[in-house]
Write a protein that holds these residues in place. Structure first.
Motif, short mmCIF file in Angstrom:
data_model
loop_
_atom_site.label_atom_id
_atom_site.label_comp_id
_atom_site.label_asym_id
_atom_site.label_seq_id
_atom_site.Cartn_x
_atom_site.Cartn_y
_atom_site.Cartn_z
N GLN A 140 -9.63 71.53 -118.46
CA GLN A 140 -8.78 70.70 -117.60
C GLN A 140 -8.19 71.47 -116.43
O GLN A 140 -7.82 70.89 -115.42
CB GLN A 140 -7.69 70.02 -118.43
CG GLN A 140 -6.80 70.96 -119.22
CD GLN A 140 -5.68 71.56 -118.40
OE1 GLN A 140 -5.07 70.88 -117.58
NE2 GLN A 140 -5.41 72.85 -118.60
N GLY A 141 -8.08 72.79 -116.55
CA GLY A 141 -7.79 73.62 -115.39
C GLY A 141 -6.37 73.61 -114.87
O GLY A 141 -6.13 74.11 -113.77
N LEU B 249 -24.21 70.49 -116.32
CA LEU B 249 -24.32 69.55 -115.21
C LEU B 249 -23.63 68.23 -115.53
O LEU B 249 -23.58 67.33 -114.69
CB LEU B 249 -25.80 69.27 -114.90
CG LEU B 249 -26.63 70.45 -114.36
CD1 LEU B 249 -28.10 70.06 -114.29
CD2 LEU B 249 -26.12 70.88 -112.98
N ARG B 250 -23.11 68.10 -116.74
CA ARG B 250 -22.60 66.80 -117.21
C ARG B 250 -21.10 66.63 -117.04
O ARG B 250 -20.56 65.58 -117.37
CB ARG B 250 -22.98 66.60 -118.68
CG ARG B 250 -24.49 66.55 -118.88
CD ARG B 250 -24.87 65.98 -120.22
NE ARG B 250 -26.31 65.87 -120.35
CZ ARG B 250 -26.93 65.29 -121.38
NH1 ARG B 250 -26.22 64.76 -122.36
NH2 ARG B 250 -28.25 65.24 -121.43
N GLY B 251 -20.41 67.65 -116.55
CA GLY B 251 -18.98 67.53 -116.35
C GLY B 251 -18.28 68.86 -116.56
O GLY B 251 -18.91 69.87 -116.87
N GLU B 252 -16.97 68.84 -116.37
CA GLU B 252 -16.19 70.06 -116.59
C GLU B 252 -16.37 70.52 -118.03
O GLU B 252 -16.59 69.72 -118.94
CB GLU B 252 -14.71 69.81 -116.30
CG GLU B 252 -14.40 69.52 -114.84
CD GLU B 252 -14.59 70.73 -113.93
OE1 GLU B 252 -14.82 71.85 -114.45
OE2 GLU B 252 -14.49 70.56 -112.71
N CYS B 253 -16.25 71.83 -118.23
CA CYS B 253 -16.49 72.37 -119.57
C CYS B 253 -15.51 73.51 -119.85
O CYS B 253 -14.89 74.07 -118.94
CB CYS B 253 -17.93 72.83 -119.72
SG CYS B 253 -18.47 74.08 -118.52
N GLY B 254 -15.39 73.84 -121.12
CA GLY B 254 -14.52 74.93 -121.53
C GLY B 254 -15.10 75.63 -122.74
O GLY B 254 -15.69 75.00 -123.62
N TYR C 136 -27.37 87.51 -105.32
CA TYR C 136 -25.92 87.39 -105.34
C TYR C 136 -25.50 85.97 -105.74
O TYR C 136 -26.08 84.98 -105.28
CB TYR C 136 -25.34 87.73 -103.96
CG TYR C 136 -23.87 87.42 -103.86
CD1 TYR C 136 -22.94 88.25 -104.47
CD2 TYR C 136 -23.42 86.29 -103.17
CE1 TYR C 136 -21.59 87.97 -104.40
CE2 TYR C 136 -22.06 86.00 -103.10
CZ TYR C 136 -21.16 86.84 -103.71
OH TYR C 136 -19.83 86.56 -103.66
N ILE C 137 -24.50 85.86 -106.60
CA ILE C 137 -23.93 84.57 -107.00
C ILE C 137 -22.44 84.58 -106.70
O ILE C 137 -21.70 85.42 -107.22
CB ILE C 137 -24.14 84.29 -108.50
CG1 ILE C 137 -25.63 84.21 -108.84
CG2 ILE C 137 -23.44 83.00 -108.92
CD1 ILE C 137 -25.91 84.11 -110.33
N ALA C 138 -22.01 83.66 -105.85
CA ALA C 138 -20.58 83.52 -105.58
C ALA C 138 -19.93 82.82 -106.77
O ALA C 138 -20.38 81.76 -107.20
CB ALA C 138 -20.37 82.71 -104.30
N CYS C 139 -18.86 83.43 -107.30
CA CYS C 139 -18.15 82.84 -108.44
C CYS C 139 -16.65 83.09 -108.27
O CYS C 139 -16.04 83.88 -109.00
CB CYS C 139 -18.66 83.42 -109.76
SG CYS C 139 -17.88 82.72 -111.23
N PRO C 140 -16.04 82.41 -107.30
CA PRO C 140 -14.59 82.56 -107.10
C PRO C 140 -13.80 81.74 -108.14
O PRO C 140 -14.40 81.03 -108.97
CB PRO C 140 -14.39 82.00 -105.70
CG PRO C 140 -15.46 80.95 -105.57
CD PRO C 140 -16.65 81.48 -106.34
N SER C 141 -12.49 81.83 -108.07
CA SER C 141 -11.61 81.03 -108.92
C SER C 141 -10.69 80.19 -108.05
O SER C 141 -10.33 80.60 -106.94
CB SER C 141 -10.77 81.94 -109.84
OG SER C 141 -11.59 82.70 -110.69
N ASP C 142 -10.33 79.01 -108.54
CA ASP C 142 -9.43 78.15 -107.78
C ASP C 142 -7.98 78.64 -107.94
O ASP C 142 -7.72 79.69 -108.54
CB ASP C 142 -9.60 76.69 -108.17
CG ASP C 142 -9.19 76.40 -109.62
OD1 ASP C 142 -8.49 77.24 -110.23
OD2 ASP C 142 -9.56 75.33 -110.14
#
Length: 215
Positions: A157-158, A104-109, A69-75
């Motif tokens: 950027q979210g 692993l290097r930062g936020e991504c899109g 199982y992998i938890a993958c919620p959204s903010d």
């Protein structure tokens, strides 16, 4: 068919694209879902939306090399994240494909779009006059590269309040089937520069970006 494209950008960043030919039941058979996720599935309209949601979760398990199982919620802004893993992620889908980018290097899109001439009708809604000036002869593929770039940075950027037209500006670039462009983001009275990569994938356009400056 499953996995059709896997690319490791560096030791810390990779993305994959999955061609969805499975049924809902076949995809569900590869997953373990908690009560919240089951409720989310029930809230989706049946058909492609359900297949897209399931395929991105199957692809996450492939990239993380686990069948658990992998938890993958959204903010609160709808941006997905992995509370139990150090990776930043971005999910995308279009028609018969789903994609996942993780770093692993930062936020991504990441954004994947099927290329259609309808983009000609909406180009003024997401590109400024100075951006349209460098588009090579209403090049549909270049327009989609610009759209994917803005969508990728938007996901990175979210913040839901960011406008493609008002807050993002792409600097002039010459289109090739695979390349990079610079996108300037204006947010909270500050400017940020992103190097956004794009490439043609079959009859789709793919854009992706990693914010390595702010891990």
């Amino acid at each position: 068919m499953g996995l059709v494209y896997l690319r490791e950008l560096n030791s810390d960043t990779k993305f994959a694209i999955w061609k969805i030919e499975e049924t809902v039941e076949e995809l569900l058979g590869r997953l373990q879902l908690d009560a919240r996720e089951k409720a989310k599935l029930e809230s989706l309209s049946k058909g492609k939306r359900t297949l897209h949601w399931l395929a991105t979760r199957v692809l996450l398990r492939y990239l993380l090399k686990t069948e658990e199982y992998i938890a993958c919620p959204s903010d609160e802004n709808g941006k997905p994240f992995l509370p139990d893993y150090p990776y930043k992620i971005s999910l995308t889908h279009s028609y018969d494909y789903a994609g996942v980018l993780m770093s692993l290097r930062g936020e991504c899109g990441m954004d994947l779009e099927i290329v259609k001439d309808k983009v000609l009708r909406i180009k003024e809604k997401f590109l400024k006059v100075q951006e349209l000036a460098f588009i090579q002869g209403d090049n549909i593929e270049q327009l989609y590269a610009c759209w994917c770039a803005k969508e990728a940075v938007y996901k990175l950027q979210g913040n839901k309040g960011v406008s493609f037209l008002e807050d993002m500006t792409i600097l002039p670039f010459q289109y090739r089937p695979q390349g990079v462009m610079t996108l300037m983001l204006r947010k909270e009275k500050k400017s940020y520069a992103f190097q956004v990569y794009y490439e043609k994938f079959q009859n789709y356009m793919l854009g992706y970006v990693i914010d390595e400056a702010n891990p």
